[in-house]
Enzyme design. Structure first.
Site, PDB file in Angstrom:
ATOM      1  N   HIS A  58      -3.626  -5.221   0.574  1.00 44.73           N
ATOM      2  CA  HIS A  58      -3.106  -5.566   1.900  1.00 44.73           C
ATOM      3  C   HIS A  58      -3.150  -7.084   2.095  1.00 44.73           C
ATOM      4  CE1 HIS A  58      -2.626  -1.670   4.006  1.00 44.73           C
ATOM      5  NE2 HIS A  58      -3.522  -1.248   3.124  1.00 44.73           N
ATOM      6  N   GLU A  63      -1.645  -8.870   4.170  1.00 45.28           N
ATOM      7  CA  GLU A  63      -1.586  -9.246   5.590  1.00 45.28           C
ATOM      8  C   GLU A  63      -2.967  -9.354   6.228  1.00 45.28           C
ATOM      9  OE1 GLU A  63      -2.164  -4.895   5.904  1.00 45.28           O
ATOM     10  OE2 GLU A  63      -1.094  -6.216   4.519  1.00 45.28           O
ATOM     11  N   CYS A 123       0.832  -1.203   0.000  1.00 48.73           N
ATOM     12  CA  CYS A 123       0.000   0.000   0.000  1.00 48.73           C
ATOM     13  C   CYS A 123       0.872   1.261   0.000  1.00 48.73           C
ATOM     14  CB  CYS A 123      -0.986  -0.022   1.173  1.00 48.73           C
ATOM     15  SG  CYS A 123      -2.338   1.164   0.994  1.00 48.73           S
TER      16      CYS A 123
END
Length: 234
Positions: free
Chosen positions: A205, A207, A101
């Protein structure tokens, strides 16, 4: 088992990045932050993750006129300065880097690129979170000539989205490897990677994507970890 040390820049929701990468059994993590004044710890790291978070000061990409499109409370000049040194270190030491990001955007600025300071203000669909704080999701199309395609084996796929800034003009030596339907750059890598260190930049993202088995999560992380292990074993 030898521990691979991954440095992660401090940012919003830092713990999610740490938890995500520490699922690997051979990994130890170091938070890198100007607040800790611990840049010297980067020497221990075998790979670096630049995390998401606040807006990048448009002065860094020579567009001071873009300041009104950023929230002044969302600009952290000390973080920008600290992460500039991080990218410089990875280039000098040829360490693997995964930018997520803001991390993608920051690396682009480091290489002389320009950002869109606020996507909706420049005529594109909203890529930021919904008002209730949930990520948006959309499809990305992957360039079949790219390293990202070699990693994922996917020509398209769904990713999450939570950003209001994006790449406008890629920096020197970088190339887009994935785009959204409305033309927003969703991933970047080196245009000429031969003889250079691993560099993968994603706008989504991984994660915190719900589907952790997605190729855009699992295989991207695996490729970064493989590169970091190779660096550690040089």
């Amino acid at each position: 088992m030898k521990k691979i040390i991954i440095g992660i820049s401090e940012g919003l929701n830092y713990s999610k990045y740490e938890d995500w990468i520490k699922k690997e059994p051979d990994v130890a993590v170091i938070m890198l932050s100007y607040r800790l004044d611990n840049f010297s710890e980067i020497e221990k790291c075998d790979g670096i993750i630049l995390s998401g978070g606040c807006d990048i000061n448009p002065v860094l990409y020579h567009q001071p006129g873009f300041l009104p499109f950023s929230d002044p409370n969302e600009i952290d000049e000390k973080r920008d300065e600290f992460e500039w040194k991080i990218v410089q270190h990875t280039e000098e030491k040829q360490k693997p880097l995964l930018g997520i990001c803001r991390g993608l955007q920051f690396v682009n600025v480091y290489f002389g690129g320009i950002l869109l300071p606020d996507i909706p203000s420049f005529g594109k669909f909203n890529h930021n979170k919904f008002e209730e704080g949930k990520d948006r999701h959309h499809n990305v199309m992957v360039d079949t000539n790219s390293l990202l395609y070699k990693i994922t084996g996917e020509q398209s796929g769904m990713v999450n989205s939570a950003h209001h800034q994006s790449v406008d003009i890629p920096g020197e030596g970088l190339v887009a490897n994935a785009v959204s339907a409305d033309g927003i750059i969703e991933g970047m890598e080196r245009r000429y990677p031969e003889g250079k260190s691993y560099l993968m930049l994603v706008q989504w993202h991984p994660e915190r994507m719900i589907n952790q088995e997605s190729s855009f999560v699992k295989k991207v992380k695996q490729s970064f970890m493989d590169a970091s292990r190779q660096f550690a074993n040089k």
